[in-house]
Design an enzyme around this catalytic site. Sequence first.
Site, PDB file in Angstrom:
ATOM      1  N   PRO A  25       0.572  -1.268  -0.189  1.00 67.13           N
ATOM      2  CA  PRO A  25       0.115  -0.072  -0.119  1.00 67.13           C
ATOM      3  C   PRO A  25       0.814   1.224  -0.081  1.00 67.13           C
ATOM      4  CG  PRO A  25      -0.140  -1.293   1.955  1.00 67.13           C
ATOM      5  CD  PRO A  25       0.968  -2.029   1.320  1.00 67.13           C
TER       6      PRO A  25
ATOM      7  N   ASP B 128       5.819   1.914   2.350  1.00 67.10           N
ATOM      8  CA  ASP B 128       4.935   1.178   2.212  1.00 67.10           C
ATOM      9  C   ASP B 128       4.136   1.317   3.524  1.00 67.10           C
ATOM     10  OD1 ASP B 128       3.788  -1.280   3.134  1.00 67.10           O
ATOM     11  OD2 ASP B 128       5.626  -2.606   2.589  1.00 67.10           O
ATOM     12  N   HIS B 129       2.824   1.514   3.424  1.00 63.23           N
ATOM     13  CA  HIS B 129       2.113   2.003   4.698  1.00 63.23           C
ATOM     14  C   HIS B 129       1.940   0.961   5.608  1.00 63.23           C
ATOM     15  CE1 HIS B 129      -0.116   4.795   6.897  1.00 63.23           C
ATOM     16  NE2 HIS B 129      -0.882   5.293   6.074  1.00 63.23           N
ATOM     17  N   ARG B 130       2.103  -0.177   5.101  1.00 67.18           N
ATOM     18  CA  ARG B 130       2.045  -1.279   6.268  1.00 67.18           C
ATOM     19  C   ARG B 130       2.852  -1.184   7.443  1.00 67.18           C
ATOM     20  NH1 ARG B 130       3.130  -6.553   2.647  1.00 67.18           N
ATOM     21  NH2 ARG B 130       4.719  -5.192   1.858  1.00 67.18           N
TER      22      ARG B 130
ATOM     23  N   ILE C  87       5.128   2.032   7.707  1.00 64.09           N
ATOM     24  CA  ILE C  87       5.454   3.314   8.136  1.00 64.09           C
ATOM     25  C   ILE C  87       4.138   4.119   8.014  1.00 64.09           C
ATOM     26  CG2 ILE C  87       7.039   5.218   7.029  1.00 64.09           C
ATOM     27  CD1 ILE C  87       8.725   3.103   5.632  1.00 64.09           C
TER      28      ILE C  87
END
Length: 454
Positions: free
Chosen positions: A248, A424-426, A428
Amino acid sequence: MKQFVIPELGENIQSATIVKVLIKPGDVVQQDQSVLELETDKATIEVPSDVSGKVVEVKVNEGDQVEIGQLVFTVDADGAAATVPEEKKEVQPAPVVETPAPAETPAPAAAPVTAPVIEEQVAAPVPAAPVVNPPAAGPKVIPVENQPPILQNAAPAAPSVRRLAREIGVDVNQVKGTGPGGRILLDDVKLHSKLMHQQRNEVQHISAEQHQQPLPDFSKYGDVETVAMSNIRQKTAEHLSHAWHTIPHVTQFDKADITQLEEFRKSYAKTAEKFGVKLTVTAILVKIISSAMKTFPQFNASVDMQNKTIVYKKYFNIGIAVDTEFGLIVPVIKNADRMNIIEISKEINALAEKARNKKVGVADLQGGCFTITNLGGIGGTSFTPIVNSPEVAILGVSKGSIEPVYINGKFEPRLMLPLSLSYDHRIIDGADGIRFLRWVIEALENPMKLIIEG
Ligand code: CAO
């Protein structure tokens, strides 16, 4: 009479295309002499012979698709000069690996999204090094430049375990051993193979989804030309699709005022020249990013969703996207945190030149923790780079230009450098993303930060 067959070329590689046949009937070949150039879906490699003698018959042609184990040529082992000098038996030549490279990505949205591909992807793992296992003489490893041959760290495993691994296409060196002292057991190989298949299915599933929609018949509207994708291009497309579908992405934009840095860069240019380098903003950014990753360890990590873990890396290797006529290549500067900016500049120059001369080795492309892609030499105000999975962040650099900036009640002309950080929003969060980028910007604006905090 001896036969040369297509050797094992690495994990998951079952076939390859012959780019060049380097021998012909009547030639005398020596063991370890390059006899074929093959293109696999990972790279173009030169394959050395494991037989010596006079070539009697060549069974393949350029352009042929060949399978592992397929007969290539026969030699009369008693032919002239069939003896191999002793030292040649021990040292094998480094393979020349050509542009196993990534390339521009079709933009998934309106923005010109580009991203590099490389190694260690869950989707399309590039083998640690092209491995050639001649059928008779047991596993042999071709050392890659600057990298010790894998056999120096040979995995502890019984011959039966190695045989099973070879038969089912598993690189035993990649298998985690659970036996005493880390010994690799049959079950370890089977589990590894199962995981590989799961990952491959996941990628195939994604690829299949993308290919579900058939194209319209464009020829109805005008002339068209259809060109087959090279294996490398196919893998690149798969890797980028995998990164795009599994990560994401968020892209954070900001600008750094590099007016002062530019003055310093110009004033230092002559000194840099004495070291034989050009001091560029890319080299400075490599140094800054490797320091920033120490302050923000989640930017030097990889996400393992299968095991629900996050892998934090304690080394600081920075990939640099290099534009070449063959496509995008991302060589990796190893341990950038231990180098000064002059050393980093030298390394960028050397790797970029190797990449552009098709001399980059697989080892040069592996082990990256974070990627920098500087398109500013060409232009652009901003873009949204795709994270180079399994890394978790990538910094895009656009063209620095003079802008009016309101300072102390008046506009001043300042050289502003646009930066785009995709992450990577998983793992960060948005706040961490902008904190990281601000840290980088402050280091560009005030190099003392590096000395004090870097
Ligand atoms: N803004 C303004 N000017 C820039 C700049 C920027 N962000 N980055 C570089 N420049 C200038 C340099 O100062 C230099 O100018 P001078 O010749 O006047 O000194 C010129 O552009 C060329 O720089 P360079 O390319 O020699 O050096 P570099 O270290 O900045 O870049 C490299 C090295 C390898 C990053 C670059 O050559 C390259 O290949 N860039 C393209 C990367 C790419 O394709 N990315 C896309 C990836 S996603 O598909």
